[in-house]
Design a protein around this motif. Structure first.
Motif, PDB file in Angstrom:
ATOM      1  N   SER A   1       2.886   4.089  50.697  1.00  0.00           N
ATOM      2  CA  SER A   1       2.108   3.919  51.924  1.00  0.00           C
ATOM      3  C   SER A   1       0.645   4.210  51.627  1.00  0.00           C
ATOM      4  CB  SER A   1       2.618   4.855  53.010  1.00  0.00           C
ATOM      5  OG  SER A   1       3.917   4.498  53.375  1.00  0.00           O
TER       6      SER A   1
ATOM      7  N   GLU B   1       2.376  13.756  46.916  1.00  0.00           N
ATOM      8  CA  GLU B   1       3.554  13.403  47.704  1.00  0.00           C
ATOM      9  C   GLU B   1       3.887  11.911  47.605  1.00  0.00           C
ATOM     10  OE1 GLU B   1       5.598  15.519  49.081  1.00  0.00           O
ATOM     11  OE2 GLU B   1       4.342  17.212  48.502  1.00  0.00           O
TER      12      GLU B   1
ATOM     13  N   TYR C   1       1.659   9.156  48.128  1.00  0.00           N
ATOM     14  CA  TYR C   1       0.863   8.216  48.920  1.00  0.00           C
ATOM     15  C   TYR C   1      -0.309   7.681  48.115  1.00  0.00           C
ATOM     16  CZ  TYR C   1       3.518  10.056  52.817  1.00  0.00           C
ATOM     17  OH  TYR C   1       4.546  10.420  53.645  1.00  0.00           O
TER      18      TYR C   1
ATOM     19  N   ASN D   1      -1.616   2.459  56.432  1.00  0.00           N
ATOM     20  CA  ASN D   1      -0.550   2.901  57.313  1.00  0.00           C
ATOM     21  C   ASN D   1      -1.040   3.996  58.247  1.00  0.00           C
ATOM     22  OD1 ASN D   1       0.790   2.245  54.444  1.00  0.00           O
ATOM     23  ND2 ASN D   1       2.069   1.516  56.099  1.00  0.00           N
TER      24      ASN D   1
ATOM     25  N   TYR E   1       1.855  16.838  56.048  1.00  0.00           N
ATOM     26  CA  TYR E   1       2.859  15.996  55.403  1.00  0.00           C
ATOM     27  C   TYR E   1       3.899  15.508  56.419  1.00  0.00           C
ATOM     28  CZ  TYR E   1       6.816  14.390  52.763  1.00  0.00           C
ATOM     29  OH  TYR E   1       7.861  13.623  52.305  1.00  0.00           O
ATOM     30  N   THR E   2       4.363  16.384  57.280  1.00  0.00           N
ATOM     31  CA  THR E   2       5.373  16.013  58.271  1.00  0.00           C
ATOM     32  C   THR E   2       4.858  14.902  59.176  1.00  0.00           C
ATOM     33  OG1 THR E   2       6.351  18.220  58.220  1.00  0.00           O
ATOM     34  CG2 THR E   2       6.810  16.875  60.175  1.00  0.00           C
TER      35      THR E   2
ATOM     36  N   ASP F   1       4.400  11.642  57.019  1.00  0.00           N
ATOM     37  CA  ASP F   1       5.727  11.101  56.691  1.00  0.00           C
ATOM     38  C   ASP F   1       6.351  10.423  57.891  1.00  0.00           C
ATOM     39  OD1 ASP F   1       8.056  10.862  54.876  1.00  0.00           O
ATOM     40  OD2 ASP F   1       8.990  12.259  56.297  1.00  0.00           O
ATOM     41  N   HIS F   2       6.248  11.037  59.046  1.00  0.00           N
ATOM     42  CA  HIS F   2       6.796  10.461  60.275  1.00  0.00           C
ATOM     43  C   HIS F   2       6.115   9.124  60.601  1.00  0.00           C
ATOM     44  CE1 HIS F   2       8.442  10.154  64.300  1.00  0.00           C
ATOM     45  NE2 HIS F   2       7.204  10.007  64.744  1.00  0.00           N
TER      46      HIS F   2
ATOM     47  N   THR G   1       4.643   7.038  58.593  1.00  0.00           N
ATOM     48  CA  THR G   1       4.771   5.976  57.574  1.00  0.00           C
ATOM     49  C   THR G   1       6.202   5.476  57.420  1.00  0.00           C
ATOM     50  OG1 THR G   1       4.966   7.656  55.822  1.00  0.00           O
ATOM     51  CG2 THR G   1       2.773   6.744  56.244  1.00  0.00           C
ATOM     52  N   ARG G   2       7.100   5.968  58.197  1.00  0.00           N
ATOM     53  CA  ARG G   2       8.500   5.490  58.115  1.00  0.00           C
ATOM     54  C   ARG G   2       8.662   4.157  58.782  1.00  0.00           C
ATOM     55  NH1 ARG G   2      12.454  10.617  58.781  1.00  0.00           N
ATOM     56  NH2 ARG G   2      11.503  11.804  57.160  1.00  0.00           N
TER      57      ARG G   2
END
Length: 118
Positions: free
Chosen positions: A3, A25, A27, A48, A110-111, A114-115, A117-118
């Motif tokens: 992403s 991570e 990205y 993203n 990060y959380t 991550d949320h 980019t899903r």
């Protein structure tokens, strides 16, 4: 495929800190030091997530958030150092997904990323 994240922050230390962490991570990260620099990217690159520091030059410029949402349909997170900034209400109305408060909690960042980019 990784992403793509764009970080706009006038503070070199904060920008580098977030970039290093997010790259570790997995990205792909682009960094800029002002909101004025993002405009050419909006039509050329699909990010993203945009992470914008509201204290950086050009970020509070009228219409930047709407232009970013419209042109690339990216999700936006704002870095804020003060709660209660009147711009935050405007940002929510423009479709900002969330806020990253200083000092950074990298697990929280990060959380959120991550949320989104899903």
């Amino acid at each position: 495929m990784a992403s793509k994240i764009c970080i706009v922050d006038h503070d070199l230390t904060s920008r580098g800190y977030l970039r290093e962490y997010l790259e570790r991570e997995g990205y792909q990260v682009t960094t800029l030091d002002s909101g004025y620099q993002i405009k050419p990217y909006l039509s050329e690159v699909h990010f993203n997530v945009l992470i914008l520091n509201i204290d950086s030059p050009g970020v509070k410029e009228k219409g930047l958030l709407l232009e970013a949402q419209k042109s690339c349909r990216t999700r936006i997170l704002l870095i804020v150092s003060e709660r209660g900034d009147p711009f935050l209400k405007e940002a929510i109305n423009a479709g900002v997904y969330g806020f990253i408060y200083k000092p950074f909690n990298l697990q929280e960042v990060y959380t959120m990323v991550d949320h989104l980019t899903r």
